[in-house]
Design a protein around this motif. Structure first.
Motif, short mmCIF file in Angstrom:
data_model
loop_
_atom_site.label_atom_id
_atom_site.label_comp_id
_atom_site.label_asym_id
_atom_site.label_seq_id
_atom_site.Cartn_x
_atom_site.Cartn_y
_atom_site.Cartn_z
N VAL A 20 0.82 -1.26 0.00
CA VAL A 20 -0.02 0.09 0.12
C VAL A 20 0.80 1.20 0.00
CG1 VAL A 20 -1.71 1.32 1.17
CG2 VAL A 20 -1.95 -1.12 1.07
N ARG A 21 1.90 1.34 0.67
CA ARG A 21 2.88 2.16 0.91
C ARG A 21 3.56 2.64 -0.65
NH1 ARG A 21 4.77 -0.13 5.49
NH2 ARG A 21 6.59 -0.65 4.56
N VAL A 22 3.76 1.73 -1.22
CA VAL A 22 4.66 1.77 -2.45
C VAL A 22 3.43 2.40 -3.53
CG1 VAL A 22 5.51 0.66 -4.67
CG2 VAL A 22 6.06 0.04 -2.15
N LEU A 23 2.19 1.79 -3.43
CA LEU A 23 1.20 2.26 -4.34
C LEU A 23 0.76 3.79 -3.91
CD1 LEU A 23 -1.17 -0.72 -4.53
CD2 LEU A 23 0.21 0.13 -6.43
N ALA A 27 1.41 6.79 -6.56
CA ALA A 27 0.44 7.64 -7.00
C ALA A 27 0.59 9.27 -6.74
CB ALA A 27 -0.88 7.47 -6.34
N GLU A 28 1.38 9.64 -5.61
CA GLU A 28 1.84 10.99 -5.35
C GLU A 28 3.02 11.58 -6.18
OE1 GLU A 28 3.40 10.63 -1.48
OE2 GLU A 28 1.46 11.51 -0.58
#
Length: 261
Positions: A20-23, A27-28
């Motif tokens: 989730v952190r990677v995604l 996205a940012e």
């Protein structure tokens, strides 16, 4: 009995899974990159045009003021009263004929990167300065049209060849493809106004088709596009299709009249 105030202890925030952190980070970065690209597009398609067009208008105004401020050329010598031949008579007569109207002997080249003429094309509402040279930073990116240094000067025998951007940096040749045979093209200099008439348009040729700039121009890629007789030609070139530089668009015109200032 004294009432006790309860103490609330905040639990630790649950840590997001690595995926989730990677995604989220991706996205940012995508949003940031998109914003940067959007700003670059706005800069290229709007801001560079605004700057270059304003600078080009100012340069046209400066040239016209310089020409208007020049002292008038002296008139012809008066005829002598005793009937004898004056200084401009007989062997000393002023030149006439096509060579005189088109400039006679070759004039010195204008200073490199300096605006020295104004190109006007009524059909597409274009008024833009012409500078010596076709360098991007010094000429084309300033919104000017550039004169190929080894081609003829406007109004002279041979082929006066000009180049300009079709998109961004003032895009003076944005609508060059709208010209039709018979359309008027004007080139103003300190000495004269040269009026050309459009003869032919080559909508697409390769960047290496250098013969379109020859003294008697022709396309080595498209042999049907060819002039065969010496004259005073004007060649306008730009990139095509729009927003690319894959090919070249070429418009040829022929000198029709010269009006001295």
């Amino acid at each position: 009995m004294r009432e006790r105030i309860p103490v609330v202890v905040q639990g630790r925030r649950a840590r997001r899974p690595a995926a989730v952190r990677v995604l989220w980070t991706g996205a940012e970065l995508a949003v940031t990159l998109g914003a940067v690209l959007l700003l670059l597009v706005v800069h290229q398609l709007w801001w560079t045009n605004r700057q270059a067009q304003s600078a080009a208008r100012d340069q046209v105004g400066r040239l016209e003021r310089q020409w208007d401020a020049r002292p008038a050329a002296p008139g012809p010598d008066p005829a002598p009263r005793d009937g004898r031949t004056g200084a401009r008579g007989a062997a000393g007569a002023a030149p006439s004929g096509p060579s005189a109207r088109r400039g006679g002997s070759r004039a010195p080249e204008p200073p490199r990167d300096r605006a020295y003429a104004v190109l006007r094309i009524p059909r597409i509402g274009l008024t833009v300065p012409v500078a010596q040279g076709v360098g991007k930073a010094a000429v084309l990116n300033r919104g000017y049209v550039g004169h190929y240094p080894h081609s003829a000067q406007p109004g002279r025998a041979g082929n006066a060849a000009l180049a300009g951007h079709r998109n961004t940096h003032g895009e003076p040749f944005r609508r060059l493809d709208r010209l039709r045979p018979g359309d008027t093209v004007l080139v103003d200099t300190a000495e004269a106004r040269y009026t050309y008439a459009v003869r032919r348009t080559l909508l697409r040729t390769t960047p290496g088709d250098g013969t379109v700039l020859a003294a008697v121009p022709y396309s080595s890629v498209h042999p049907a596009y060819r002039f065969t007789a010496p004259d005073s030609y004007l060649t306008l070139t730009t990139c095509t299709p729009e927003y690319t530089s894959a090919y070249r668009l070429v418009v040829w015109a022929v000198l029709r009249s010269t009006q001295s200032r």
